[in-house]
Design a protein around this motif. Structure first.
Motif, PDB file in Angstrom:
ATOM      1  N   ASN A 298      44.654  34.941   9.274  1.00 23.02           N
ATOM      2  CA  ASN A 298      45.681  35.539   8.431  1.00 23.02           C
ATOM      3  C   ASN A 298      45.589  37.058   8.421  1.00 23.02           C
ATOM      4  OD1 ASN A 298      47.155  33.312   7.534  1.00 23.02           O
ATOM      5  ND2 ASN A 298      45.689  32.852   5.927  1.00 23.02           N
ATOM      6  N   ALA A 299      44.383  37.583   8.630  1.00 20.99           N
ATOM      7  CA  ALA A 299      44.221  39.036   8.658  1.00 20.99           C
ATOM      8  C   ALA A 299      44.793  39.629   9.941  1.00 20.99           C
ATOM      9  CB  ALA A 299      42.745  39.402   8.523  1.00 20.99           C
ATOM     10  N   LEU A 300      44.557  38.972  11.060  1.00 16.84           N
ATOM     11  CA  LEU A 300      44.952  39.525  12.354  1.00 16.84           C
ATOM     12  C   LEU A 300      46.348  39.098  12.795  1.00 16.84           C
ATOM     13  CD1 LEU A 300      41.568  39.014  14.252  1.00 16.84           C
ATOM     14  CD2 LEU A 300      42.452  41.128  13.252  1.00 16.84           C
ATOM     15  N   ALA A 301      46.700  37.836  12.524  1.00 17.91           N
ATOM     16  CA  ALA A 301      47.949  37.295  13.047  1.00 17.91           C
ATOM     17  C   ALA A 301      49.189  38.056  12.566  1.00 17.91           C
ATOM     18  CB  ALA A 301      48.061  35.805  12.708  1.00 17.91           C
ATOM     19  N   PRO A 302      49.334  38.358  11.251  1.00 15.01           N
ATOM     20  CA  PRO A 302      50.544  39.078  10.842  1.00 15.01           C
ATOM     21  C   PRO A 302      50.656  40.465  11.456  1.00 15.01           C
ATOM     22  CG  PRO A 302      49.461  38.069   8.953  1.00 15.01           C
ATOM     23  CD  PRO A 302      48.511  37.976  10.098  1.00 15.01           C
ATOM     24  N   ILE A 303      49.515  41.146  11.605  1.00 17.18           N
ATOM     25  CA  ILE A 303      49.542  42.485  12.204  1.00 17.18           C
ATOM     26  C   ILE A 303      49.954  42.406  13.665  1.00 17.18           C
ATOM     27  CG2 ILE A 303      48.132  44.496  12.775  1.00 17.18           C
ATOM     28  CD1 ILE A 303      46.418  43.845  10.324  1.00 17.18           C
TER      29      ILE A 303
ATOM     30  N   GLY B  20      48.097  41.353   6.077  1.00 16.07           N
ATOM     31  CA  GLY B  20      46.754  41.441   6.642  1.00 16.07           C
ATOM     32  C   GLY B  20      45.729  41.895   5.625  1.00 16.07           C
ATOM     33  N   CYS B  21      46.128  42.764   4.674  1.00 12.25           N
ATOM     34  CA  CYS B  21      45.200  43.207   3.618  1.00 12.25           C
ATOM     35  C   CYS B  21      44.758  42.038   2.751  1.00 12.25           C
ATOM     36  CB  CYS B  21      45.862  44.284   2.757  1.00 12.25           C
ATOM     37  SG  CYS B  21      45.904  45.901   3.531  1.00 12.25           S
ATOM     38  N   PHE B  22      45.691  41.152   2.452  1.00 16.01           N
ATOM     39  CA  PHE B  22      45.353  39.940   1.696  1.00 16.01           C
ATOM     40  C   PHE B  22      44.282  39.144   2.426  1.00 16.01           C
ATOM     41  CE2 PHE B  22      45.880  35.425   0.945  1.00 16.01           C
ATOM     42  CZ  PHE B  22      46.010  35.321  -0.436  1.00 16.01           C
TER      43      PHE B  22
END
Length: 393
Positions: free
Chosen positions: A152-157, A255-257
């Protein structure tokens, strides 16, 4: 299949890193598809309610597949359910990639949601088999929870950058490559011999787990906390789009989440022996409540990033606690059924929640789902009071 014999958990641990890597790839496929599909719908002018309905599709297939996936994992172990998940994810992402139409995107979301449900039950059960003693469960599930947090941290970015600098189709193409990588990594996990089926596998007995008071409380608290993830996943793209943020900025907020969730889970791994599960759970619920209330007034991209990070700390810390307690309150031979039943109940609510969030946001304010979640978290403090850190009723 039965649990490993004493000492077998230790022999499985060398494959733990491959287990986590497989989880990251499976979950990242869904995360990239979710972000890309949400922005695709908004870009085509379908509106906030359509985003909510689309996100709900990620939870439809798990409702039908979760209990079956639990029985499949109990009977056959790890590789067969993961293989089913890989096939579903590949079919869904390739359809979204090849046919850029709403119906194809919707089916892709449906298949990716089912893929994660089937694979996650097997991954979580296999991780539980690696614990030599009950005290290790919290640490193991903290590590396992890092998989979704990292994806979730890397995928949206990554999805946001691909959309901004290449195309929507490139983001869907990236999602389509991840199931194949997940299957390659899953082959590193050793196979262990299946056992003879028991009568419980041939009866619809999973529902009998609700007779356990501790199991009922855990499921209820888990439902509310999972809805908090859905509320955040819905509100960030909608609010970001309404404020004119770029896809990369929206991905950065999401990604911050996930980055905060990753960090808090690493902290749990380090201090697992000193954490009281119930106190930590209730404190996280309180922090999430306060953040949901304040989210509407957070200024700009930086404000949304801070709010998302606080929610990541709160909501990211609870899964290892819940999973450890869930394994302690259910019989070992029914862990797959318990995990499948948890997946079913969570996704049943997830079907209704994003659609409800979309209608609520369209009828009132864009951040109204956050205020709804704050109210639900306050109510969930009541069943949380009845939980015990040792897993007893």
């Amino acid at each position: 299949m039965t649990d490993p014999a004493p000492g077998q958990g230790r022999s499985l641990r060398h494959a733990f890193v491959w287990l986590i890597a497989t989880m990251i790839c499976v979950h990242a496929c869904m995360a990239v598809t979710r972000v890309t599909a949400s922005l695709w719908v908004l870009d085509r002018g379908y509106g906030e309610a359509s985003v909510g309905l689309l996100l709900s599709l990620f939870a439809v297939a798990p409702i039908a597949l979760s209990l079956w996936a639990g029985r499949l994992a109990d009977r056959h172990g790890f590789h067969r359910p993961v293989g089913v998940g890989v096939l579903l994810a590949s079919a869904g992402t390739l359809l979204a990639l090849g046919v850029q139409q709403l119906w194809a995107i919707a089916i892709g979301c449906l298949f990716c949601g089912g893929a994660v449900a089937v694979a996650a039950v097997a991954l979580q059960r296999e991780a539980g088999l690696m614990a030599e003693e009950p005290g290790e469960l919290k640490r193991i599930f903290s590590w396992m929870a890092l998989g979704p947090a990292m994806s979730n941290a890397l995928a949206p970015i990554i999805a946001g950058l691909l959309i901004d600098y290449v195309s929507m189709r490139a983001a869907f193409g990236f999602a389509a490559s991840l199931p194949l990588l997940a299957w390659a990594l899953a082959q590193k996990v050793p196979r262990h011999a299946p056992a003879v089926y028991s009568k419980s596998f041939r009866e619809p007995a999973a529902w009998h787990l609700f007779r356990l008071p501790a199991f009922r409380r855990l499921i209820l608290v888990n439902l509310v906390l999972s809805a908090g993830w859905d509320a955040h996943s819905f509100v960030v793209p909608v609010v970001g789009h309404s404020r004119g943020l770029s896809a990369a900025s929206i991905g950065l907020v999401l990604g911050c989440f996930a980055a905060a969730a990753t960090l808090v889970r690493l902290t749990i791994v380090r201090f697992a022996d000193n954490i009281d599960e119930v106190k930590a759970l209730r404190s996280a619920m309180l922090l999430a409540t306060l953040t949901f209330i304040a989210y509407a007034w957070l200024p700009g991209t930086a404000g949304l990033m801070c709010g998302s990070a606080l929610l990541g700390v709160a909501l990211g810390s609870v899964q290892p606690m819940i999973m450890a307690m869930l394994h302690r309150v259910t019989p070992a031979e029914r862990h797959g059924q318990a995990l499948g039943l948890r997946m079913l109940t969570v996704n049943s609510a997830t079907v209704a929640m994003p659609a409800g969030f979309g209608l609520l946001a369209a009828a009132t304010a864009l951040t109204a789902p956050m205020w709804l979640m704050a109210s639900l978290l306050l109510l969930a403090q009541w069943p949380a009071r009845g939980l015990r850190s040792d897993g007893s009723d």
